[in-house]
Design a protein around this motif. Structure first.
Motif, mmCIF file in Angstrom:
data_model
loop_
_atom_site.group_PDB
_atom_site.id
_atom_site.type_symbol
_atom_site.label_atom_id
_atom_site.label_comp_id
_atom_site.label_asym_id
_atom_site.label_seq_id
_atom_site.Cartn_x
_atom_site.Cartn_y
_atom_site.Cartn_z
ATOM 1 N N HIS A 11 0.837 -1.205 0.000
ATOM 2 C CA HIS A 11 0.000 0.000 0.000
ATOM 3 C C HIS A 11 0.870 1.252 0.000
ATOM 4 O O HIS A 11 0.621 2.199 -0.753
ATOM 5 N N HIS A 12 1.894 1.264 0.836
ATOM 6 C CA HIS A 12 2.827 2.390 0.926
ATOM 7 C C HIS A 12 3.425 2.697 -0.454
ATOM 8 O O HIS A 12 3.439 3.843 -0.893
ATOM 9 N N GLN A 14 2.298 1.831 -3.415
ATOM 10 C CA GLN A 14 1.247 2.268 -4.343
ATOM 11 C C GLN A 14 0.960 3.758 -4.147
ATOM 12 O O GLN A 14 0.877 4.517 -5.116
ATOM 13 N N GLU A 15 0.819 4.172 -2.906
ATOM 14 C CA GLU A 15 0.515 5.574 -2.614
ATOM 15 C C GLU A 15 1.700 6.482 -2.941
ATOM 16 O O GLU A 15 1.515 7.585 -3.458
ATOM 17 N N ASN A 20 0.433 10.298 -3.556
ATOM 18 C CA ASN A 20 -0.689 10.556 -2.657
ATOM 19 C C ASN A 20 -0.191 10.681 -1.216
ATOM 20 O O ASN A 20 -0.088 9.684 -0.499
ATOM 21 N N GLU A 22 -1.456 11.859 1.638
ATOM 22 C CA GLU A 22 -2.306 11.404 2.745
ATOM 23 C C GLU A 22 -2.449 9.881 2.750
ATOM 24 O O GLU A 22 -2.572 9.275 3.811
ATOM 25 N N GLY A 23 -2.413 9.254 1.596
ATOM 26 C CA GLY A 23 -2.434 7.795 1.528
ATOM 27 C C GLY A 23 -1.179 7.190 2.144
ATOM 28 O O GLY A 23 -1.236 6.153 2.803
ATOM 29 N N ILE A 24 -0.043 7.850 1.946
ATOM 30 C CA ILE A 24 1.215 7.400 2.552
ATOM 31 C C ILE A 24 1.118 7.519 4.069
ATOM 32 O O ILE A 24 1.434 6.589 4.807
ATOM 33 N N GLU A 26 -1.357 7.500 6.039
ATOM 34 C CA GLU A 26 -2.294 6.539 6.640
ATOM 35 C C GLU A 26 -1.586 5.298 7.179
ATOM 36 O O GLU A 26 -2.087 4.660 8.099
ATOM 37 N N ASP A 27 -0.453 4.934 6.615
ATOM 38 C CA ASP A 27 0.243 3.704 6.984
ATOM 39 C C ASP A 27 1.069 3.826 8.261
ATOM 40 O O ASP A 27 1.619 2.838 8.735
#
Length: 113
Positions: A11-12, A14-15, A20, A22-24, A26-27
């Motif tokens: 996920h990290h 991908q973001e 992205n 804020e997506g980073i 989030e982890d």
């Protein structure tokens, strides 16, 4: 269900690849510790500062990653090129806890591409 370190890092990545911020962030745990080029950052705000800088240093980068997972630990060697700049021979270490990034160390240097 708690994510595995491999799932968190997928996920990290991908973001990060999408830029992205804020997506980073989030982890990362609320009490995360990031040590980047000998400077300490803490929590989600620290992660946000670190990745704001990285995304600025290497905009729209193409990333090359070499990972080694061992239980809750990830050793990562990477390079990237973007925005007329590059980072080569960079190294990160992640420690995961409860499906999140709890600790990360990073050493990288940006140069003209």
């Amino acid at each position: 269900m708690t994510r595995t370190p491999e799932e968190v890092f997928a996920h990290h990545g991908q973001e990060l690849g999408a830029g992205n911020l804020e997506g980073i962030v989030e982890d990362y745990t609320e009490d995360a510790i990031l040590i980047v080029n000998k400077k300490v950052y803490r929590g989600k705000d620290g992660a946000r500062a670190v990745f704001t800088q990285l995304l600025s240093d290497l905009p729209s980068a193409a990333w090359q990653l070499d990972t080694v997972f061992a239980d809750d630990v990830l050793y990562l060697e990477w390079s990237a090129i973007g925005g007329g700049r590059k980072a080569e021979h960079a190294v990160d270490t992640f420690i995961f806890q409860d499906g999140m990034c709890r600790v990360q160390t990073v050493d990288y240097t940006v140069q003209p591409a």
